[in-house]
Design a protein around this motif. Sequence first.
Motif, PDB file in Angstrom:
ATOM      1  N   SER A  65       0.838  -1.201   0.000  1.00  0.00           N
ATOM      2  CA  SER A  65       0.000   0.000   0.000  1.00  0.00           C
ATOM      3  C   SER A  65       0.870   1.247   0.000  1.00  0.00           C
ATOM      4  CB  SER A  65      -0.906   0.008   1.235  1.00  0.00           C
ATOM      5  OG  SER A  65      -0.117   0.009   2.419  1.00  0.00           O
ATOM      6  N   LYS A  66       0.319   2.316  -0.471  1.00  0.00           N
ATOM      7  CA  LYS A  66       1.039   3.580  -0.493  1.00  0.00           C
ATOM      8  C   LYS A  66       1.026   4.225   0.895  1.00  0.00           C
ATOM      9  CE  LYS A  66      -0.034   4.688  -5.325  1.00  0.00           C
ATOM     10  NZ  LYS A  66      -0.666   5.696  -6.232  1.00  0.00           N
ATOM     11  N   ALA A  67       2.005   5.094   1.108  1.00  0.00           N
ATOM     12  CA  ALA A  67       2.030   5.851   2.366  1.00  0.00           C
ATOM     13  C   ALA A  67       0.843   6.806   2.402  1.00  0.00           C
ATOM     14  CB  ALA A  67       3.334   6.632   2.490  1.00  0.00           C
ATOM     15  N   GLY A 120       6.749  11.976   9.943  1.00  0.00           N
ATOM     16  CA  GLY A 120       5.396  11.992   9.422  1.00  0.00           C
ATOM     17  C   GLY A 120       4.855  10.641   8.993  1.00  0.00           C
ATOM     18  N   LYS A 121       3.877  10.674   8.066  1.00  0.00           N
ATOM     19  CA  LYS A 121       3.228   9.460   7.594  1.00  0.00           C
ATOM     20  C   LYS A 121       4.192   8.569   6.815  1.00  0.00           C
ATOM     21  CE  LYS A 121      -0.822  10.663   9.168  1.00  0.00           C
ATOM     22  NZ  LYS A 121      -1.431   9.951  10.320  1.00  0.00           N
ATOM     23  N   PHE A 164       9.863   1.271  15.933  1.00  0.00           N
ATOM     24  CA  PHE A 164       9.529   2.196  17.013  1.00  0.00           C
ATOM     25  C   PHE A 164       8.657   3.338  16.493  1.00  0.00           C
ATOM     26  CE2 PHE A 164      12.233   5.606  15.571  1.00  0.00           C
ATOM     27  CZ  PHE A 164      13.297   4.977  14.945  1.00  0.00           C
ATOM     28  N   SER A 165       8.633   3.536  15.180  1.00  0.00           N
ATOM     29  CA  SER A 165       7.871   4.656  14.637  1.00  0.00           C
ATOM     30  C   SER A 165       6.403   4.320  14.396  1.00  0.00           C
ATOM     31  CB  SER A 165       8.489   5.125  13.308  1.00  0.00           C
ATOM     32  OG  SER A 165       8.273   4.161  12.299  1.00  0.00           O
ATOM     33  N   THR A 166       6.016   3.062  14.643  1.00  0.00           N
ATOM     34  CA  THR A 166       4.634   2.679  14.348  1.00  0.00           C
ATOM     35  C   THR A 166       3.654   3.148  15.418  1.00  0.00           C
ATOM     36  OG1 THR A 166       4.975   0.524  15.411  1.00  0.00           O
ATOM     37  CG2 THR A 166       5.362   0.659  13.045  1.00  0.00           C
ATOM     38  N   ALA A 167       4.133   3.436  16.612  1.00  0.00           N
ATOM     39  CA  ALA A 167       3.255   3.949  17.679  1.00  0.00           C
ATOM     40  C   ALA A 167       3.511   5.439  17.827  1.00  0.00           C
ATOM     41  CB  ALA A 167       3.536   3.239  18.992  1.00  0.00           C
ATOM     42  N   TRP A 179       4.924   4.551   7.415  1.00  0.00           N
ATOM     43  CA  TRP A 179       4.812   3.593   6.314  1.00  0.00           C
ATOM     44  C   TRP A 179       6.112   2.820   6.116  1.00  0.00           C
ATOM     45  CZ3 TRP A 179       7.439   3.822   1.524  1.00  0.00           C
ATOM     46  CH2 TRP A 179       6.991   2.926   0.547  1.00  0.00           C
ATOM     47  N   LEU A 180       7.233   3.561   6.109  1.00  0.00           N
ATOM     48  CA  LEU A 180       8.524   2.933   5.822  1.00  0.00           C
ATOM     49  C   LEU A 180       8.964   1.989   6.937  1.00  0.00           C
ATOM     50  CD1 LEU A 180      10.566   3.046   3.520  1.00  0.00           C
ATOM     51  CD2 LEU A 180      11.789   4.845   4.765  1.00  0.00           C
TER      52      LEU A 180
END
Length: 484
Positions: free
Chosen positions: A73-75, A144-145, A159-162, A149-150
Motif C-alpha cells: 500500500s502507499k504511504a 510523518g506518515k 519504534f515509529s509505528t506507535a 509507512w517505511l
Amino acid sequence: MQTWDQIINTALLGTDKRTLAANELPAELAELAALIQNSTTDKEEQFLQIASLAFNYRQCGVLPLKKEGVSVSKAAIEEKLYCSQLAIQTLRDILESESNSLLQFWLQLCEAKSRIVTPELVPALLTIGTQQKKLQNLVVACCGKRGDWLSKFNPEWNFSTATTQEELWQTGSAEQRKAVLEQLRKDDPAMARTWLLQTWAQEDAGTKVEWLMIMAINIGEDDIEFLESLSKEKSKKVKDVALWLLKQIPDSPVVQQYRQVLQKTITIGKKGLQIKLPAGLDEQLFKNTGLDKLSNSKDFTDEEYIIYQLVQAVPPPFWETRLDSEPDIIIRSMQKDPIGKKLMPALVQAVVAFKDQRWATALMQNSQVFYIDIIPLLPVKEQEFYSIRFMDQFSENIIEHAIKREDTWSVDLTRAIFIKTARSVYQYNRSFYSRYIHCIPVEVVPELEKCAPGEDYLRTTWSNTSEYITTLINLKKQTIQSFN
C-alpha cells in the motif's frame, strides 16, 4: 548465475589450482574476457579483472524477486507541511557534524513548528533512532506518515509505528516507555500514576524501581496512597525507594511523624534554643521509617545523630512555625549555637530534598558556608551569579549543575565555564561542547578568544576547539533561523 559460483570457487582454491574457462562465462562476456586474457599473463590480474567484469554484468542484469499476491500500500497523505529548504540543508549539515545535541535541538524546533522532513531524509533519521533511543519520539514526529509507512519494511524501525503517548506506553520499548513516563510526570502526574498502576503488577522489581525513580518528578500529596501501598511489596529495593519518595512529601505520614518528634525535641527556654530528644521514643520509629539509632560519625553522639536525621527529613518551614521567626534570623542564630551549627548541613539537605526555593535563597545570603547543592533551587540569575562567584573553588560541581539545565546559559556564565574547561582539554574535549551545545548561547563567539589559557600549548588546543565551537554555534544559529 553459474559464472558467479565459478568465480567464488576460483577465489577459494586460488588461481594456481584453477582458472576461469571461456565456456564458464556468459556469451556476452566472451569477447571482453579474451581481451583481458590477451592483455596480461598474470593469472591473478586476469582473474580480478574478469571477476570485476562479471560483477558489473551481474548487477546490471539482476531483477527483483517477484511474488504473486503481494501488494504494497502507499504511504498515507502527509498532514503536516515539509520543512523549508534552509531547514533541510541545516539538517544535512548537522548530520555530517554528528552532534546528537544539535540534532535533538533541530528536531525539537521542527516538532514545535509542526513540520516534517522531506522523504529522502526519513531513512537516515529512522536509522539514527535505532541508535539514539531518546530521540525516537522526536524522529517519529518529524518523519510523518512516510516514516510510519517505511517502518513496516524494517523491524529495527518499528519504534515509529506507535505515535501517541498511550500507544508507546503500552507497546513501546523500555526506553520509549521511560521517556513517556518522564514526560507525563511533568505534564500530568495523576495520569502518569494511573498508567503506572495499570501495568504495575506485570513489572519485575528492577523495572518497578526505575518507574519509582521517575515518580520523583512532581512528587506530591496525591502519590501518598500509592506509595504507602508498596510496603507490601516483596522487593526490599522497591520498598526502600517508596519510603524515600514518601520522605519527600511534606504531608506524608512518615514526615508528619518526624515533625511531631522534632516538635518535642526543639524547645525555647530561658537560655534560648534547646535541642534534646524526648524520652521514650517509639521503637517503631526506627524499625519502620529507616531512622538509625546509632551514630556513624565520631562528630555526633547517638542522640545528636538522631536529631540530625530528623532535621534533614522535615520541611524547613517547620522552623519558622516552631520558633516564630524568619529564615534569615533562624539561619544566623543556628550558626552561633554549637549544636545548631552542627545541624546546619542537615537543614541544607532538607532544603534540597523539599526543593524550598525561599529557604535556599535565605541560606545563600546568610550562611557562613557555601553549599553547592543549593544552586539549582535558586532563580536563574542568582544561580549564575553564585556560579561565577565560586567558579574557582567549585568549578567541577558548578559545571555539573550547569549542564543539567535545559535553558541557555548567559554569556557571562559561559565565559566563566569556558575559562575553566579550556585548561582541562582531556576532561572537556570536543564531545563535551557538542553534547551541551544547546546550553551555549550564540552570542558567545566573540568571547571565545578571551577564554584562552596563558600557556602556549593550551592556547593552540583552545584555538582549534574554538573553531569547532564556532561551527556548532553557526549550525545552532542557522537552525533557529530556519524555523523562525
